[in-house]
Design a protein around this motif. Sequence first.
Motif, PDB file in Angstrom:
ATOM      1  N   LEU A   1      62.945  51.159  51.528  1.00 26.84           N
ATOM      2  CA  LEU A   1      63.460  52.557  51.888  1.00 26.84           C
ATOM      3  C   LEU A   1      63.511  53.520  50.420  1.00 26.84           C
ATOM      4  O   LEU A   1      63.247  54.323  50.407  1.00 26.84           O
ATOM      5  CB  LEU A   1      64.638  52.669  52.631  1.00 26.84           C
ATOM      6  CG  LEU A   1      65.365  53.903  52.747  1.00 26.84           C
ATOM      7  CD1 LEU A   1      66.199  53.920  54.015  1.00 26.84           C
ATOM      8  CD2 LEU A   1      66.382  54.269  51.924  1.00 26.84           C
ATOM      9  N   VAL A   2      64.049  52.673  49.562  1.00 26.37           N
ATOM     10  CA  VAL A   2      64.532  53.102  48.350  1.00 26.37           C
ATOM     11  C   VAL A   2      63.093  53.220  47.539  1.00 26.37           C
ATOM     12  O   VAL A   2      62.926  54.296  46.969  1.00 26.37           O
ATOM     13  CB  VAL A   2      65.488  52.252  47.345  1.00 26.37           C
ATOM     14  CG1 VAL A   2      65.754  53.035  45.941  1.00 26.37           C
ATOM     15  CG2 VAL A   2      66.712  52.160  48.095  1.00 26.37           C
ATOM     16  N   LEU A   3      62.217  52.353  47.458  1.00 26.11           N
ATOM     17  CA  LEU A   3      60.811  52.372  46.820  1.00 26.11           C
ATOM     18  C   LEU A   3      60.132  53.605  47.414  1.00 26.11           C
ATOM     19  O   LEU A   3      59.656  54.215  46.666  1.00 26.11           O
ATOM     20  CB  LEU A   3      60.213  51.128  47.262  1.00 26.11           C
ATOM     21  CG  LEU A   3      60.291  49.877  46.292  1.00 26.11           C
ATOM     22  CD1 LEU A   3      59.468  48.792  46.734  1.00 26.11           C
ATOM     23  CD2 LEU A   3      59.376  50.416  45.069  1.00 26.11           C
ATOM     24  N   ARG A   4      60.072  53.676  48.883  1.00 26.76           N
ATOM     25  CA  ARG A   4      59.394  54.743  49.213  1.00 26.76           C
ATOM     26  C   ARG A   4      59.918  56.115  48.907  1.00 26.76           C
ATOM     27  O   ARG A   4      59.170  57.234  48.522  1.00 26.76           O
ATOM     28  CB  ARG A   4      59.474  54.933  51.154  1.00 26.76           C
ATOM     29  CG  ARG A   4      58.664  53.782  51.569  1.00 26.76           C
ATOM     30  CD  ARG A   4      58.713  54.110  52.973  1.00 26.76           C
ATOM     31  NE  ARG A   4      57.653  53.336  53.820  1.00 26.76           N
ATOM     32  CZ  ARG A   4      56.383  53.418  53.750  1.00 26.76           C
ATOM     33  NH1 ARG A   4      55.745  54.398  53.475  1.00 26.76           N
ATOM     34  NH2 ARG A   4      55.546  52.713  54.126  1.00 26.76           N
ATOM     35  N   GLU A   5      61.181  56.456  48.825  1.00 30.97           N
ATOM     36  CA  GLU A   5      61.835  57.555  48.479  1.00 30.97           C
ATOM     37  C   GLU A   5      61.534  57.748  47.027  1.00 30.97           C
ATOM     38  O   GLU A   5      61.054  58.890  46.638  1.00 30.97           O
ATOM     39  CB  GLU A   5      63.392  57.530  48.453  1.00 30.97           C
ATOM     40  CG  GLU A   5      64.170  58.897  48.388  1.00 30.97           C
ATOM     41  CD  GLU A   5      63.798  59.983  48.997  1.00 30.97           C
ATOM     42  OE1 GLU A   5      62.859  59.730  50.102  1.00 30.97           O
ATOM     43  OE2 GLU A   5      64.236  61.275  49.060  1.00 30.97           O
ATOM     44  N   GLY A   6      61.544  57.065  46.325  1.00 29.49           N
ATOM     45  CA  GLY A   6      61.229  57.025  44.667  1.00 29.49           C
ATOM     46  C   GLY A   6      59.842  57.374  44.342  1.00 29.49           C
ATOM     47  O   GLY A   6      59.473  58.194  43.573  1.00 29.49           O
ATOM     48  N   LEU A   7      58.947  56.700  45.299  1.00 25.86           N
ATOM     49  CA  LEU A   7      57.424  56.937  44.903  1.00 25.86           C
ATOM     50  C   LEU A   7      57.050  58.343  45.568  1.00 25.86           C
ATOM     51  O   LEU A   7      56.250  59.054  45.095  1.00 25.86           O
ATOM     52  CB  LEU A   7      56.777  55.841  45.577  1.00 25.86           C
ATOM     53  CG  LEU A   7      56.733  54.637  45.121  1.00 25.86           C
ATOM     54  CD1 LEU A   7      56.120  53.212  45.754  1.00 25.86           C
ATOM     55  CD2 LEU A   7      56.122  54.519  43.705  1.00 25.86           C
ATOM     56  N   ARG A   8      57.724  58.720  46.696  1.00 25.48           N
ATOM     57  CA  ARG A   8      57.527  60.123  47.168  1.00 25.48           C
ATOM     58  C   ARG A   8      57.894  60.979  46.044  1.00 25.48           C
ATOM     59  O   ARG A   8      57.086  62.134  45.942  1.00 25.48           O
ATOM     60  CB  ARG A   8      58.279  60.233  48.632  1.00 25.48           C
ATOM     61  CG  ARG A   8      58.010  61.404  49.233  1.00 25.48           C
ATOM     62  CD  ARG A   8      58.525  61.147  50.649  1.00 25.48           C
ATOM     63  NE  ARG A   8      59.920  61.310  50.624  1.00 25.48           N
ATOM     64  CZ  ARG A   8      60.686  62.459  50.692  1.00 25.48           C
ATOM     65  NH1 ARG A   8      60.029  63.643  51.074  1.00 25.48           N
ATOM     66  NH2 ARG A   8      61.922  62.648  51.065  1.00 25.48           N
TER      67      ARG A   8
END
Length: 331
Positions: free
Chosen positions: A130-137
């Motif tokens: 979840l955190v990775l996705r939000e950061g990459l987005r």
Amino acid sequence: MIFDALTLDVDTAVGVAVHPDHGSDAATLLQRVDLAANAAKAVPGSVQLFNPALESRSLRRLGLAGDLRRALDEGKLEVYFQPKVTLRDRRLVGVECLARWEHPTHGTVAPEDFVAVAEHTGQLSRLTELVLREGLRRSRNWAQADQPLSVAVNISPRTLTDQHFPDRVRELLDEYGVPPQRLTLEITEAGVLDGTERPIPTLRRLRDLGVRLSVDDFGTGDSSLAHLRRLPVHEVKVDRSFVQGMATDPGDLAIVNAVVTLSQQFGLAVVAEGVESELTLELLQDIGCEIGQGFLFSRPLPYERLEAWFGAQVDPETITSGELPRLRAVP
Ligand code: C2E
Ligand code: CA
Ligand code: CA
């Protein structure tokens, strides 16, 4: 202790529960003595008497397991961002992503607590993703707006034992179209050097993807600076306890100085975390530390407020397309 050809370091941890104060039956006493012994492990050789606070923390964590699952299902976890800036001219170089959870009845739950719950209840990979996705987005959005900021995501030591993790990171980078060098994974010193070579193959695979690796909370574990040289990492984050102490404690100042000097000689970037005062900032500059993070520049902020912060801090005349935003000196 010598055991055949092996030399073992043996520590003792003693927990104590007293009948009838801490329980009237054997099962309760054993459960409570176990909690006390676990707490005692934090300080080798210590003895810990049971107290109700030990139980409330572990019970609270147990009670949170179902709520955390629901929060993950319903997208209730948030990600805040804290700027990392160059100390010399306060240029924004990136942001650290920090997970936040507002529990409907308990209020804000500390990340250390819900990360521990996630680790113990098989939900860690969902939280990390979840955190990775939000950061990459967000990183993709900033790049599209000509603000190529790198994002840093915290990785639990346990994630390094997941052999699929490097492939998952590669898939996510592809999905969001973010170049790997724009992602930094922060792993605590204890996780990178758990006393064995175990985490190193995963670290190598991540490094080979082109992702940056950072040793978080450096100075809190018992690894030596010499170890750093053998690790496939790019960055060291000096633990905030030393940074906060350096203005008043010569010992802390000496530690920060040593970490900064040696890291630079090894070709590693150094980030000072927990920069709270102008005095600390000046000392860090004298030492030659290049990057900092802390309340002096900004607290971790939700995305919308971070955008507003960019807007307020960035001097429009200094922005040219593709350049890193430069912050106006904070008065
Ligand atoms: P950390 O990685 O060392 O993160 C920095 C912590 O220092 C953050 O606490 C941040 O709010 C705090 N901080 C930043 N600047 C200052 C300052 O100037 N002064 C002081 N006193 N504190 C400052 P936070 O957000 O409560 O996170 C605590 C820890 O929880 C993090 O420590 C990290 O280890 C863990 N964590 C947070 N999010 C995640 C996550 O998504 N995954 C994993 N595995 N761990 C996470
Ligand atoms: Ca961190
Ligand atoms: Ca840290």
